[in-house]
Scaffold this active site. Structure first.
Site, short mmCIF file in Angstrom:
data_model
loop_
_atom_site.label_atom_id
_atom_site.label_comp_id
_atom_site.label_asym_id
_atom_site.label_seq_id
_atom_site.Cartn_x
_atom_site.Cartn_y
_atom_site.Cartn_z
N CYS A 232 89.28 12.52 1.81
CA CYS A 232 89.27 11.14 0.81
C CYS A 232 88.43 9.76 1.17
CB CYS A 232 90.20 11.24 0.04
SG CYS A 232 91.21 12.20 -0.70
N HIS B 4 89.39 4.80 -3.52
CA HIS B 4 89.69 6.36 -3.95
C HIS B 4 90.79 6.57 -4.75
CE1 HIS B 4 90.59 10.84 -3.62
NE2 HIS B 4 91.90 10.61 -2.95
N ASN C 276 91.46 12.99 -9.78
CA ASN C 276 91.48 13.28 -7.48
C ASN C 276 90.68 14.12 -7.58
OD1 ASN C 276 91.15 13.09 -5.08
ND2 ASN C 276 93.70 12.64 -4.87
#
Length: 330
Positions: free
Chosen positions: A121, A255, A286
């Site tokens: 990420c 993020h 996500n």
């Protein structure tokens, strides 16, 4: 006789942003087919209403190419202008060749340098840091940075801790030379002692032997504590490294891991209400290395982000790794 060293631009900047959003919309009600949950529970815990999963004909490669072409168009440059391609992904499930090499060829670059990175990420910010260095060192004039994932294909849909979180998509940025500072110093690092907190549950040999796929696992509470403590402080250090006060910031795009983590960061940073915060997790989920560029692209399209705005970005995830920069919106 002395060796001749390369020299590059004084500074680097993001010249264009692009994204590719998968076509399949998976809402929270559909998630109840896989795990015992509810729309209310998911929204309270994460802020997610729906996420995007790749359709059968969509791949991490096809999404990368679409995002890259959109970024090139936004930057107003051709594929032949790209000297290096960096792809951050953990879901290109072939060890070699790199996805970057395939993308560089299919885009039509003139034999650009190409390599993948695995920084989960934080991958987009890792890629930007390398692109910044390549441009300023003279190793490349323009670099294409891509974050791309099809996490739905390595997610255990029966795992109540992760099934509703992960999503797919791709985002890209063109990084080129600048006459003025347009990208702050990267603040990055890792904590491999916590590598077990987010990982794959089987090695590839174990997966072959058992006949069971290797899938993502995550200890959610441990990640939450790390992100709301250490990473919130890293975001503050990133702002300090760029020499900016909170009130000088226009945008904050972390993020897209969890809205509660974003809320905690906002409290820690003490950002004023004038700062617009990226929250695309609500509709996209996500999507790991793709989440920051997808959020930036969506905010540019909606008018929330304007050319010249100053934006703090920070990525964090499996490794555990993190990276953040302040950038100027193209």
């Amino acid at each position: 006789m002395p060796i001749k060293a390369s020299t590059g631009a004084a500074y680097a900047r993001v010249e264009g942003i692009g994204a590719a959003i998968p076509s399949r919309v998976v809402d929270n009600q559909e998630m109840t087919q896989f795990i015992e949950t509810s729309d209310e529970w998911i929204q309270q815990r994460t802020g997610i209403v729906e996420r995007r999963w790749a359709a059968e004909d969509e791949t991490v490669e096809s999404l990368s190419l679409e995002a890259a072409r959109n970024a090139l168009a936004h930057a107003g440059v051709e594929a032949s202008d790209i000297d290096a391609v960096i792809v951050s992904t953990v879901s290109h499930l072939i060890q070699t060749p790199s996805l970057a090499a395939i993308v560089a060829a299919k885009l039509g670059t003139d034999g650009a340098a190409a390599f993948d990175i695995a920084a989960a990420c934080a991958g987009f910010s890792y890629g930007l840091a390398q692109a910044d260095s390549l441009v300023r060192s003279g190793a490349a004039r323009r670099v294409l940075v891509i974050g791309a994932e099809t996490l739905s294909r390595i997610t255990d849909t029966s795992d109540r801790a992760t099934a509703f979180l992960f999503a797919d998509g791709a985002g890209a940025a063109v990084v080129g030379p600048s006459d003025v500072p347009s990208m702050g110093p990267v603040v990055w690092g890792s904590d491999g002692d916590q590598a077990h907190v987010i990982n794959m549950n089987r090695t590839w040999p174990e997966a072959v032997e058992s006949g069971q796929p290797s899938q993502l696992t995550m200890q959610g509470q441990a990640v939450f504590r790390w992100a709301t403590g250490f990473i919130a402080d890293a975001a503050r250090r990133t702002l300090d490294a760029a020499g900016l006060a909170p009130e000088e910031l226009d945008l904050f795009v972390p993020h897209q891991a969890n809205n509660r983590i974003t809320d905690s960061m906002l409290r820690h940073l003490k950002l004023p209400d004038t700062v617009t915060v990226g929250r695309t997790i609500r509709h996209f989920g996500n999507n790991s290395a793709a989440s920051i560029p997808i959020a930036l692209d969506a905010m540019i399209a909606s008018g929330e982000a304007k050319s010249g705005d100053t934006c703090l970005i920070i990525g964090f995830g499996a490794g555990l790794v993190y990276a953040g920069q302040v950038i100027t919106i193209p």
